[in-house]
Design an enzyme around this catalytic site. Structure first.
Site: not given
Length: 330
Positions: A70, A216-218, A220-221, A223, A225
Site C-alpha cells: 500500500y 471489501s465487505p461493502l 466498494q460502496g 452495498l 445503496g
C-alpha cells in the site's frame, strides 16, 4: 435490536489476541501512490487521516490493517504517525500488515522485516500476513520464515491472505509443526461475493480455528445503496473501481432487491444501510468472520463503528442471507 455500551472483542483464530469484530482497512492511506501503475485512491490530507483513525479508535475499533504494497510502506507510515499522535490513547492499538510475495522467495520475509518495522515507527506488528499465494516459494517455506520471526519476537502472530483451501491447510500445517497457530486468512467476502462459502475456504477456516478477515465487505460502496439511488455518482469514483462489474447497469438492477431489503431493515433498526450489511457480515457465521471496511471520510468511520453497536436478529440474518444468495454476483 440489541445495543451495548462496550464492544465485545473476539479471539483472533486460536490465539489470545483480542480484536474488535471490525478493524479499519487503510489501503486508502497510501498518500495517492500507485499500485501496479494504477491510482486507486485520492491523496488524503494528514488531518483527515488522523481524524479517521481517532474516530475509529474511540468508537471501539482496536486494530488497523495495512500492507507493504500500500504505497510501498506509505500507508504503514501514515497509520503509525496517526496512532503515535494519539499517544496513550492508542497505546493498545493493534496493527496487521502484510509481506508482498510477487517475484520474491520466502527468505525475503526475514530480509524485509526491518523495513516494515521502520515504516511502522516503533509500533509492533501484532499480525503479519503473506499477502498473496504467489511467491517463488512454497507455503511451507514461507511459514518456516514466519516462525523465525515469531521466535525472534519481531512479530506476534501469523496469517495469510487470499489463500485457497489447499494452500490454507498447507500453511496451517507447516506453522503448526513449528509450534505456532495460523490465526487468520484475509479474503474477499461480502453479501455480493460469497465464494468462500462454496470453495472450501470458510469450512476449512472453521475446522482449523482460523479467523476470516473479510476485505471489501461493502463491495466498494455498492452495498451502501448510494449508487443504486444515483447512477451519476459512479462517474465521480477515483481510479478503476468504477469499471468493476458490480457497477454495471445490469448488476445494479440485479442487486436492487438486496438493497431494498437492507434499506427496509435500516429504517426498522434506525441505522444506515451499510451498517446492516456490515453487521450481517460479522455475525452470520458466528465469530469466524471479522471485517475491515475502509474510510476516506470522517463519516465513513462513524458509519463503520455504528455497525458495532447492535446485532441483527436471527430472523433478519436469515432473511438477508436468502436474498443475498438470489442476487449475489459471485
Amino acid at each position: 435490536m440489541t445495543t451495548s455500551s462496550s464492544i465485545s472483542l473476539r479471539n483472533l483464530g486460536a490465539s489470545d489476541l483480542k480484536v474488535s469484530p471490525l478493524g479499519l482497512g487503510t489501503w486508502q492511506f497510501s498518500k495517492g501512490k500507485r499500485l501496479a501503475g494504477i491510482k486507486f485512491w485520492p491523496d488524503l490530507e494528514k488531518q483527515l487521516i488522523q481524524e479517521i483513525v481517532k474516530v475509529s479508535l474511540r468508537g471501539g475499533i482496536n486494530w488497523f490493517d495495512t500492507a507493504e504494497i500500500y504505497g510501498k510502506g506509505a500507508s504503514e507510515a501514515v497509520l503509525a504517525d496517526a496512532l503515535n499522535e494519539l499517544g496513550d490513547e492508542a497505546k493498545e492499538a493493534l496493527i496487521c500488515t502484510k509481506w508482498w510475495p510477487a517475484f520474491r522467495r520466502a527468505k525475503s520475509i526475514n530480509q524485509t522485516i526491518d523495513q516494515r518495522l521502520e515504516a511502522l515507527k516503533g509500533r509492533k506488528i501484532d499480525l503479519y500476513l503473506v499477502h498473496q499465494p504467489f511467491s517463488f516459494s512454497s507455503a511451507n517455506e514461507e511459514m518456516n520464515q514466519m516462525a523465525q520471526l515469531l521466535q525472534e519476537g519481531k512479530i506476534n502472530h501469523v496469517g495469510v491472505s487470499n489463500f485457497s483451501e489447499k494452500k490454507l491447510r498447507e500453511a496451517h500445517g507447516a506453522l503448526k509443526e513449528q509450534g505456532f497457530p495460523l490465526v487468520a486468512n484475509q479474503m474477499k467476502f461480502s453479501l455480493l461475493d460469497r465464494r468462500i462459502e462454496r470453495n472450501g475456504v470458510l469450512d476449512a477456516a472453521k475446522q482449523l480455528g482460523v479467523t476470516i478477515i473479510a476485505y471489501s465487505p461493502l463491495e466498494q460502496g455498492i452495498l451502501t445503496g448510494k449508487f443504486h439511488k444515483n447512477r451519476e455518482l459512479i462517474k465521480n469514483i477515483v481510479g478503476p473501481r468504477k469499471y468493476l462489474s458490480g457497477f454495471k447497469e445490469s448488476s445494479l438492477t440485479r442487486t436492487q432487491p438486496l438493497i431494498d431489503l437492507l434499506e427496509r431493515l435500516a429504517k426498522e433498526y434506525d441505522i444506515s444501510t451499510s451498517q446492516i450489511a456490515l453487521n450481517w457480515t460479522i455475525h452470520f457465521h458466528g465469530e469466524t468472520i471479522v471485517a475491515i471496511p475502509g474510510a476516506t471520510k470522517k463519516h465513513h468511520a462513524e458509519e463503520n463503528i455504528g455497525a458495532l453497536t447492535f446485532r441483527l436478529s436471527d430472523k433478519h440474518l436469515a432473511e438477508i442471507d436468502k436474498v443475498s444468495k438470489e442476487v449475489s454476483l459471485k
